[in-house]
Write an enzyme that holds these catalytic residues in place. Structure first.
Site, PDB file in Angstrom:
ATOM      1  N   LYS A 257       0.637  -1.196   0.013  1.00 57.00           N
ATOM      2  CA  LYS A 257       0.110   0.032   0.516  1.00 57.00           C
ATOM      3  C   LYS A 257       1.028   1.110  -0.259  1.00 57.00           C
ATOM      4  CE  LYS A 257      -0.424   0.167   4.794  1.00 57.00           C
ATOM      5  NZ  LYS A 257      -1.145   0.146   5.693  1.00 57.00           N
TER       6      LYS A 257
ATOM      7  N   TYR B 132      15.249  31.215   3.432  1.00 53.55           N
ATOM      8  CA  TYR B 132      13.791  32.140   3.689  1.00 53.55           C
ATOM      9  C   TYR B 132      14.447  32.353   5.282  1.00 53.55           C
ATOM     10  CZ  TYR B 132      11.454  30.799  -0.342  1.00 53.55           C
ATOM     11  OH  TYR B 132      10.928  31.318  -2.016  1.00 53.55           O
TER      12      TYR B 132
END
Length: 821
Positions: free
Chosen positions: A493, A716
């Site tokens: 999965k 940033y």
């Protein structure tokens, strides 16, 4: 090619014959999936703890294999196969050894046997590279050096062979005498001694002594005198007493004394003294392992009296030996098997087997160049290649090179031939590539990387490498913990925990796992559309997807009465009976599942339903944490009580399973009929870290490097503050690729040229910055974000999460590259 009758092989393996003793055998195989030639082939059925070759005999018989070597008490149904011949032996592996040893004894050519902890394959391939024009060589394919790999390698000896070169690897005491019995080397080389496979040996000395048993009957042994353990054992060993020794050293007098080693940026110059001769050679490598390997090769070449001009010219161009195949995404929904660094018949056979595994496509294409360094006559070699290609289900064969062109009439079906790679690329627009698996197999001089670049899907330079061999190792480890009859379900999965879809499922189907499990129906549909035909459990199917679930023969988890009634109503409406379902019981995880007080009502509903209960399962909430073992045992007791109550009401077999990866490792008494393997397949374990292998490596390359002054800031919000003049590297990986922002500002270090370098400043969406001040890194150098040394377990701990999240967060835009030896 080898040619022996059943009678001859039975005699040498002390076997009993059932069938035609005069049948002639040319080929032996041990893997039922590797069928190159049906006639004159002997399948040797080897029983193991979790694999038994005998169970594949019915399937092989239907395909046309009529000759078998079987182990007594493992196969009795001879009358069913009246057209087959059998050799019945006491031990199949010992019989394989005896047959291969018998075959080896029919040849008097020199044979080089190579052992040691590292470098065996590289040395073998470099010897072949230098000597292929001088000798017709038979050698181990890739790294076939095990108890079954060695006999298959030695079987390649034939009447054209002038030199054999075979590796021998061991993992425990007592194994080398078997390999010596098969290889019977006349020339021996031990590379070095080190930690690999140390777990079964009490000391390095014991392991070195075991390896030296390969040389019991050698005429001469080659080794480095500077490896003290090896040198002292050879000098003192009674078994080596009458054997010639040929050694080399950097530090003392030896047969070959290495006077100087001078490294530049991309090459190493070696000055060696042999007798009264000074030799100057150069190799295109600067790492110590390659230098040691090259000197080993040099010593054997000197002993064989190879012309110095040949040595010098070939050492200048010693190739990098890529022993792995890559599985890449191509344009137009194609998959590319990139195996362009190895080109010989045996590696072609192995690559074709891997192509066969690509069940996601109905179409298969092979692009092959001329094969050099084979030692065989062209007519014999290319007819043999044609027979192999013709025996496979290849939709389109493309041959590149003069020899393939000359023998083009030997190939059947759709074919095209070109004299050069450039000729092919000039006309490539006329060849359709779509919805197919493509094998690229070429000798280096043909520059097949040009074809790879043309066919490959273009993506940015950040990639996630998936080591399929490591995954198989991990699967085999967990299988080794299971009782013989315990089945295994593997969780694929969430994009196989970030590792891929059909690529992983294909591998697991090939290795005969019993079940796959996905989370949602669309994941199961994708597997079905890509050739996965084994049972698939859907653990969280939505009610509106039940029609598709039926259409694609998927099996749902039923966890409450709403899902029960919705699915049963659909089966009633479509008049489908006995459809397999899997019941989920909540024993304490308190996620999905029926509670204990619902079981009586559930049983009554089940008796009236159109279901067949395939399995009943539950989930341990804390199987990896010893402090919760009492709770795990309470869960198991409750599960046994509930599942037993349900099973007693039905007259057919129902599978039970409760263990996940850590449960398999810690609670063998809870194995029942099946277990579920999840994160352990991907190399993560708190219990057996040393037994599992990392399968995933996230890597990228440096885009730009810049020098910045003290007090400048990076990224940033000016979070990256420089305290001194610094070298900053920018790499193209950011949080959109799955790199967690918590790794920024020095919290995580990446690996650049074996140096750990911290992340500077905040993680950007598509990039981040590294402090390269203490390195000599260059633009374009590789960066390991996590991998074998910088592990995902460490990264998860660093950012206070779990390895599952690290893996599953890797973005789909990051290209997955799959490789195997």
């Amino acid at each position: 090619m080898p040619s022996y009758t059943i009678k001859e092989l039975a005699k040498t393996s002390n076997g009993e014959i059932i069938g035609n003793e005069d049948t002639v055998i040319h080929n032996i195989i041990i893997d039922s999936r590797s069928l190159d030639f049906l006639t004159n082939t002997l399948f040797i059925a080897i029983p193991g703890k979790h694999h038994d070759g005998h169970k594949y005999i019915p399937e092989l018989y239907k395909k046309g294999i009529c000759n078998y070597l079987v182990q007594k008490n493992h196969f009795q149904e001879f009358k069913k196969y009246n057209k087959a011949s059998f050799i019945v032996v006491n031990n199949s592996v010992e019989a394989l050894h005896a047959i291969s040893s018998f075959h080896r004894s029919n040849f008097s050519v020199p044979v080089i046997g190579i052992t040691g902890s590292n470098g065996k394959t590289m040395i073998k391939e470099w010897l072949n590279y230098v000597l292929h024009d001088t000798f017709a060589i038979a050698r181990s394919p890739k790294s076939y050096n095990s108890q079954v790999g060695v006999p298959l390698s030695v079987w390649q000896l034939d009447n054209t062979t002038e030199l054999g070169i075979f590796e021998a690897g061991i993992s425990m005491p007592g194994e080398m005498q078997n390999l010596e019995y098969i290889i019977k080397p006349t020339i021996g080389l031990i590379t070095n001694i080190g930690p690999p496979h140390q777990e079964n040996f009490q000391s390095l000395e014991q392991k070195a002594r075991e390896k030296l048993r390969l040389f019991r009957h050698c005429k001469i042994i080659f080794y480095c005198k500077d490896h003290n353990i090896i040198h002292e054992l050879i000098e003192s060993s009674g078994e080596c007493k009458n054997t010639l020794k040929f050694n080399w050293s950097l530090n003392s007098k030896a047969d070959v004394y290495i006077k100087t080693i001078m490294k530049s940026d991309q090459a190493t110059k070696i000055t060696a003294k042999y007798k009264n001769e000074i030799l100057n050679i150069s190799i295109p490598y600067i790492d110590n392992a390659s230098i040691e390997n090259a000197i080993h090769v040099l010593c054997i070449l000197l002993y064989l009296k190879i012309d110095r001009k040949i040595i010098i010219s070939h050492f200048n161009t010693l190739p990098s030996i890529e022993m792995r195949m890559e599985l890449l995404k191509g344009n137009n929904n194609c998959t590319i098997i990139n195996d362009i660094y190895n080109s010989d018949f045996e590696s072609l056979r192995i690559a074709l087997d891997f192509l066969d595994q690509q069940n996601q496509y109905n179409k298969k294409k092979v692009i092959l160049s001329d094969i050099f360094q084979s030692g065989s006559k062209p007519e014999e070699l290319y007819k043999k290649i044609a027979r192999l290609i013709n025996s496979k289900e290849i939709n389109h064969f493309i041959g590149i090179g003069g020899n393939l062109y000359n023998y083009r009439n030997e190939f059947k079906g759709k074919t095209d031939f070109f004299l050069t790679t450039n000729d092919f690329l000039d006309q490539v627009h006329s060849v359709k590539f779509n919805n197919e698996a493509i094998l690229l197999k070429g000798s280096r001089v043909f520059e097949f990387e040009k074809i790879t670049n043309y066919l490959q899907e273009t993506t940015h330079s950040t990639i996630l490498e998936i080591n399929l061999d490591a995954m198989v190792n991990n699967l085999d480890f967990f299988r080794s913990l299971l009782k013989p009859k315990t089945r295994i379900m593997v969780m694929v999965k969430a994009f196989s925990y970030g590792s891929g879809t059909y690529e992983i499922a294909n591998l697991l189907q090939y290795h005969n796992v019993d079940y796959l499990a996905v989370a949602f129906v669309d994941e199961g549909i994708f597997l079905r559309k890509n050739g996965i035909n084994m049972p698939v459990l859907v653990m969280n199917p939505e009610i509106n997807s039940y029609n598709q679930l039926l259409e694609y023969n998927l099996e749902p988890e039923i966890y409450n009465f709403k899902t029960f009634n919705a699915f049963n109503d659909l089966l009633l409406k479509r008049n489908i009976k006995n459809y397999p379902i899997h019941l989920k019981i909540d024993t304490g995880m308190h996620r999905l599942g029926f509670l204990e007080n619902e079981i009586d009502e559930l049983i009554q509903h089940l008796k009236k339903s159109n279901f067949k209960i395939q399995s009943i399962f539950s989930h341990l909430a804390a199987s990896e944490e010893p402090e919760h073992d009492d709770f795990s045992k309470q869960q198991y007791e409750l599960y046994n009580k509930i599942s037993g109550k349900i099973i007693n009401e039905f007259d057919y077999h129902i599978i039970r399973h409760i263990l996940n990866s850590s449960g398999i490792e810690r609670f063998p008494e809870m194995q029942l009929e099946m277990v579920r393997l999840g994160i352990g397949l991907y190399g993560v374990s708190l219990t057996n870290k040393d037994k599992l292998q990392n399968i995933s490596t996230l890597k990228t390359r440096i885009s730009q490097i810049k020098e910045l002054d003290k007090k400048e800031t990076v990224g940033y919000n000016r979070k990256g503050k420089l305290k001194a003049r610094s070298r900053i590297g920018i790499i193209p990986v950011g949080y959109a690729d799955g790199l967690n922002r918590k790794t920024g500002n020095g919290n995580w270090k990446m690996l650049v040229n074996n140096n750990y370098v911290p992340i500077l400043g905040n993680i950007c969406m598509d990039m981040c910055m590294l402090d390269l001040t203490k390195t000599s890194a260059k633009e374009g150098d590789e960066v390991e974000i996590f991998g074998d040394q910088n592990t995902i377990v460490q990264m998860a701990k660093c950012i206070d999460t779990i390895p599952y999240e690290v893996l599953t967060n890797i973005s789909q835009r990051v290209k997955r590259v799959y490789f195997k030896d």
